[in-house]
Design a protein around this motif. Sequence first.
Motif, PDB file in Angstrom:
ATOM      1  N   ALA A  97       0.804  -1.228   0.000  1.00  0.00           N
ATOM      2  CA  ALA A  97       0.000   0.000   0.000  1.00  0.00           C
ATOM      3  C   ALA A  97       0.831   1.270   0.000  1.00  0.00           C
ATOM      4  CB  ALA A  97      -0.950   0.007   1.197  1.00  0.00           C
ATOM      5  N   HIS A  98       2.149   1.140   0.080  1.00  0.00           N
ATOM      6  CA  HIS A  98       2.963   2.368   0.119  1.00  0.00           C
ATOM      7  C   HIS A  98       4.368   2.052  -0.379  1.00  0.00           C
ATOM      8  CE1 HIS A  98       4.000   6.359   2.204  1.00  0.00           C
ATOM      9  NE2 HIS A  98       5.130   5.935   1.662  1.00  0.00           N
ATOM     10  N   VAL A  99       4.611   2.384  -1.640  1.00  0.00           N
ATOM     11  CA  VAL A  99       5.956   2.176  -2.195  1.00  0.00           C
ATOM     12  C   VAL A  99       6.376   3.427  -2.969  1.00  0.00           C
ATOM     13  CG1 VAL A  99       5.529  -0.291  -2.496  1.00  0.00           C
ATOM     14  CG2 VAL A  99       5.227   1.243  -4.430  1.00  0.00           C
ATOM     15  N   HIS A 100       7.671   3.485  -3.243  1.00  0.00           N
ATOM     16  CA  HIS A 100       8.220   4.503  -4.140  1.00  0.00           C
ATOM     17  C   HIS A 100       8.906   3.720  -5.258  1.00  0.00           C
ATOM     18  CE1 HIS A 100       7.402   7.548  -1.067  1.00  0.00           C
ATOM     19  NE2 HIS A 100       7.775   6.621  -0.210  1.00  0.00           N
ATOM     20  N   ILE A 101       8.169   3.512  -6.344  1.00  0.00           N
ATOM     21  CA  ILE A 101       8.635   2.580  -7.374  1.00  0.00           C
ATOM     22  C   ILE A 101       9.961   3.032  -7.972  1.00  0.00           C
ATOM     23  CG2 ILE A 101       8.159   1.582  -9.640  1.00  0.00           C
ATOM     24  CD1 ILE A 101       5.186   1.790  -9.009  1.00  0.00           C
ATOM     25  N   VAL A 313      -3.428  11.967  -4.769  1.00  0.00           N
ATOM     26  CA  VAL A 313      -2.243  12.798  -4.579  1.00  0.00           C
ATOM     27  C   VAL A 313      -1.606  12.448  -3.249  1.00  0.00           C
ATOM     28  CG1 VAL A 313      -3.497  14.708  -3.470  1.00  0.00           C
ATOM     29  CG2 VAL A 313      -1.357  15.168  -4.696  1.00  0.00           C
ATOM     30  N   LYS A 314      -0.283  12.525  -3.218  1.00  0.00           N
ATOM     31  CA  LYS A 314       0.481  12.329  -1.979  1.00  0.00           C
ATOM     32  C   LYS A 314       0.998  13.684  -1.533  1.00  0.00           C
ATOM     33  CE  LYS A 314       3.531  10.403   0.996  1.00  0.00           C
ATOM     34  NZ  LYS A 314       4.794   9.849   0.497  1.00  0.00           N
ATOM     35  N   LEU A 315       0.734  14.023  -0.279  1.00  0.00           N
ATOM     36  CA  LEU A 315       1.221  15.278   0.303  1.00  0.00           C
ATOM     37  C   LEU A 315       2.081  14.937   1.511  1.00  0.00           C
ATOM     38  CD1 LEU A 315      -2.188  17.213   0.259  1.00  0.00           C
ATOM     39  CD2 LEU A 315      -0.331  17.413  -1.420  1.00  0.00           C
ATOM     40  N   GLU A 396      -0.670   8.438   5.731  1.00  0.00           N
ATOM     41  CA  GLU A 396       0.475   7.570   5.461  1.00  0.00           C
ATOM     42  C   GLU A 396       1.410   7.548   6.664  1.00  0.00           C
ATOM     43  OE1 GLU A 396       0.429   5.732   2.676  1.00  0.00           O
ATOM     44  OE2 GLU A 396      -1.494   6.744   2.312  1.00  0.00           O
ATOM     45  N   HIS A 397       1.673   6.386   7.143  1.00  0.00           N
ATOM     46  CA  HIS A 397       2.571   6.079   8.280  1.00  0.00           C
ATOM     47  C   HIS A 397       1.833   6.123   9.621  1.00  0.00           C
ATOM     48  CE1 HIS A 397       5.573   6.183   5.243  1.00  0.00           C
ATOM     49  NE2 HIS A 397       5.493   7.489   5.075  1.00  0.00           N
ATOM     50  N   ALA A 398       1.195   7.271   9.960  1.00  0.00           N
ATOM     51  CA  ALA A 398       0.485   7.364  11.255  1.00  0.00           C
ATOM     52  C   ALA A 398       1.336   6.733  12.353  1.00  0.00           C
ATOM     53  CB  ALA A 398      -0.878   6.668  11.164  1.00  0.00           C
ATOM     54  N   SER A 459       5.444  -1.411   2.593  1.00  0.00           N
ATOM     55  CA  SER A 459       6.851  -1.498   2.970  1.00  0.00           C
ATOM     56  C   SER A 459       7.553  -0.148   2.994  1.00  0.00           C
ATOM     57  CB  SER A 459       7.583  -2.395   1.976  1.00  0.00           C
ATOM     58  OG  SER A 459       7.550  -1.795   0.691  1.00  0.00           O
ATOM     59  N   ASP A 460       7.008   0.831   2.228  1.00  0.00           N
ATOM     60  CA  ASP A 460       7.711   2.095   2.028  1.00  0.00           C
ATOM     61  C   ASP A 460       9.046   1.854   1.323  1.00  0.00           C
ATOM     62  OD1 ASP A 460       7.967   4.839   2.060  1.00  0.00           O
ATOM     63  OD2 ASP A 460       8.538   4.979   4.172  1.00  0.00           O
ATOM     64  N   THR A 461       9.139   0.799   0.539  1.00  0.00           N
ATOM     65  CA  THR A 461      10.382   0.558  -0.197  1.00  0.00           C
ATOM     66  C   THR A 461      10.709   1.770  -1.057  1.00  0.00           C
ATOM     67  OG1 THR A 461      11.501  -0.872  -1.787  1.00  0.00           O
ATOM     68  CG2 THR A 461       9.158  -0.636  -2.086  1.00  0.00           C
TER      69      THR A 461
HETATM   70 ZN   LIG Z   1       7.088   6.754   1.730  1.00  0.00          ZN
END
Ligand SMILES: [Zn+2]
Length: 576
Positions: A97-101, A313-315, A396-398, A459-461
Amino acid sequence: MPASSRCRRPALSRWLSTTIALPLLAVALSAHADVLVDNVIGLTPDGKGGLERFTGLLIDDQGNISAVYHDKEKRPKKVAYKVDGKGRYVVPGMIDAHVHIMDTGFAKMTLDLSGARSLEEALVQVRAYVQAHPDRSWIEGNGWNQANWGLDRMPTAAELDRVTGGKPAYLSRVDGHAAWVNSAALAAAGVTDSTADPAGGRIERAAGSRRPAGVLVDAAQDLVAAKVPQPRPSDRDTAFGEAQLEFLKQGVTALADMGTTIQDWQAYRRAGDAGNLRVRIVSYARGTDDMALIGGSGPGGWLYGDRLKIQGVKLYLDGALGSRGAWLKAPYADAPETSGLPRMNETQLGNLMSRAAIDNFQVAVHAIGDKANETVLDTIDQLSQTYKGDRRWRIEHAQVVAPADVVRFGQHGIVASMQPQHEASDRTMAEARLGPARLAGAYAWKSIAATGAPLAFGSDTPVEPPAPFVGLAVAISRQGADGQPVGGWQPQEKLTLGQALAAYTSGAAYAMFAEDRLGRLARGMKADFLFVDRDVATATPEALRQTKVVETWINGQQAWSAARGVAKPLTSGKAR
Ligand SMILES: [Zn+2]
């Protein structure tokens, strides 16, 4: 394991009456049925909070599941193709649910310092990289973490100068919230004693002076990052290929890309046009400008056969705990002079969220500190009066939430997008940064889930490897790879396997508005699944962590196997 004893009907074509007797159905089905995956020990979230076993899947020629079979249920006699699972284990494709490709891909193409255990080791690796790449005009790397080096300070430009031979160097910290640069890089960017800290950022200074020391935190990174040569489109294509291969290997079949730029989007489109897009990508643009560039007047539909869509959008509201950029209500326990770095104030956040919501883009806000989380919750409170309907505001993260604010996650349809691996990696650092009093609301998965907020895990990879089975192990144990601490850290926040698996599948799908087709193995859903080497439902945390993906299937086709690597697409991305 609440394996369903209910008999599932085989798939029905819409025009078929549900009253037709079963034998007739099997014959009628064969015209539509394409692939039968049979003789497996299957496990899937049941969509009602539990898990369900099955033994076979029927997949139609569009890559959709047309029937799920349990033990003795009749299979169609004629199918185009039959896969004998030979009693192997099947689970849904994991959804991160949360990556930076692109960062994940570029990290594979640049110097990786994540294995360095001391400053000296890191410097040796930088020197070797500089010597091995004489063609590079800039030295780029990532993954360093001074907390693993036994250093109670940040590394310096002077130390980096010793091994970079006069070339500018830009090395991202593991969390992406700080950069270690050398004197040549500072000079190239004109960062000097007289350069002020930018809003939302900090230039680390040498003790007792204003001289930039060599580490730039949060927004200050941009001062030098802006001077690093931009990658070419072909570099981006290579990076995307590297990242996609990693996801396929790890059993990740769909992912939310947090911070897609227009250049990233174009790389995904090129992959889709060429039929090379295998994983499913849901994009959250990097700010409202890229959101409008990519999506125009609103989120688009799925492209390339449900492989790509722009959703939101991601802020960024704050930074990370490691670099003390996370925005806290009270000062850091180990740095009483600071409470962190908000990237914007509440009014600015509200304006950007409104800008997105007015065009029905979904909003995902990075919030790590308790003050940042409170601020997002306040802003959602206000915006919910104007922007009604199914918004699924994502936080995101919380990561650090004041106990009094936890209950607010259950309001306004907020989705908690959290990363179990961070807990295991951060716990010692988090104790130092926060002190004991604030730990009750740190990485508080179970408390947040108990408010009714859907959990979406990731993972926030490249911050952590995109390894969902490691994440699952942490989620149920609150322990690291070393089995520490005994009994788990803040063990009251452990989840059940069912909760954790749902957060990596159906919950993550819900978080990206894709629960109508992804996240479960059920009739009408996409046939995205994995063959794995063990029964994840009964594995101990240590065994779960070691789970090996044997085959990754997407849209009813094998996309990757441990034996043969990436499979050739049977049809182009366009056709499906
Ligand atoms: Zn991230």
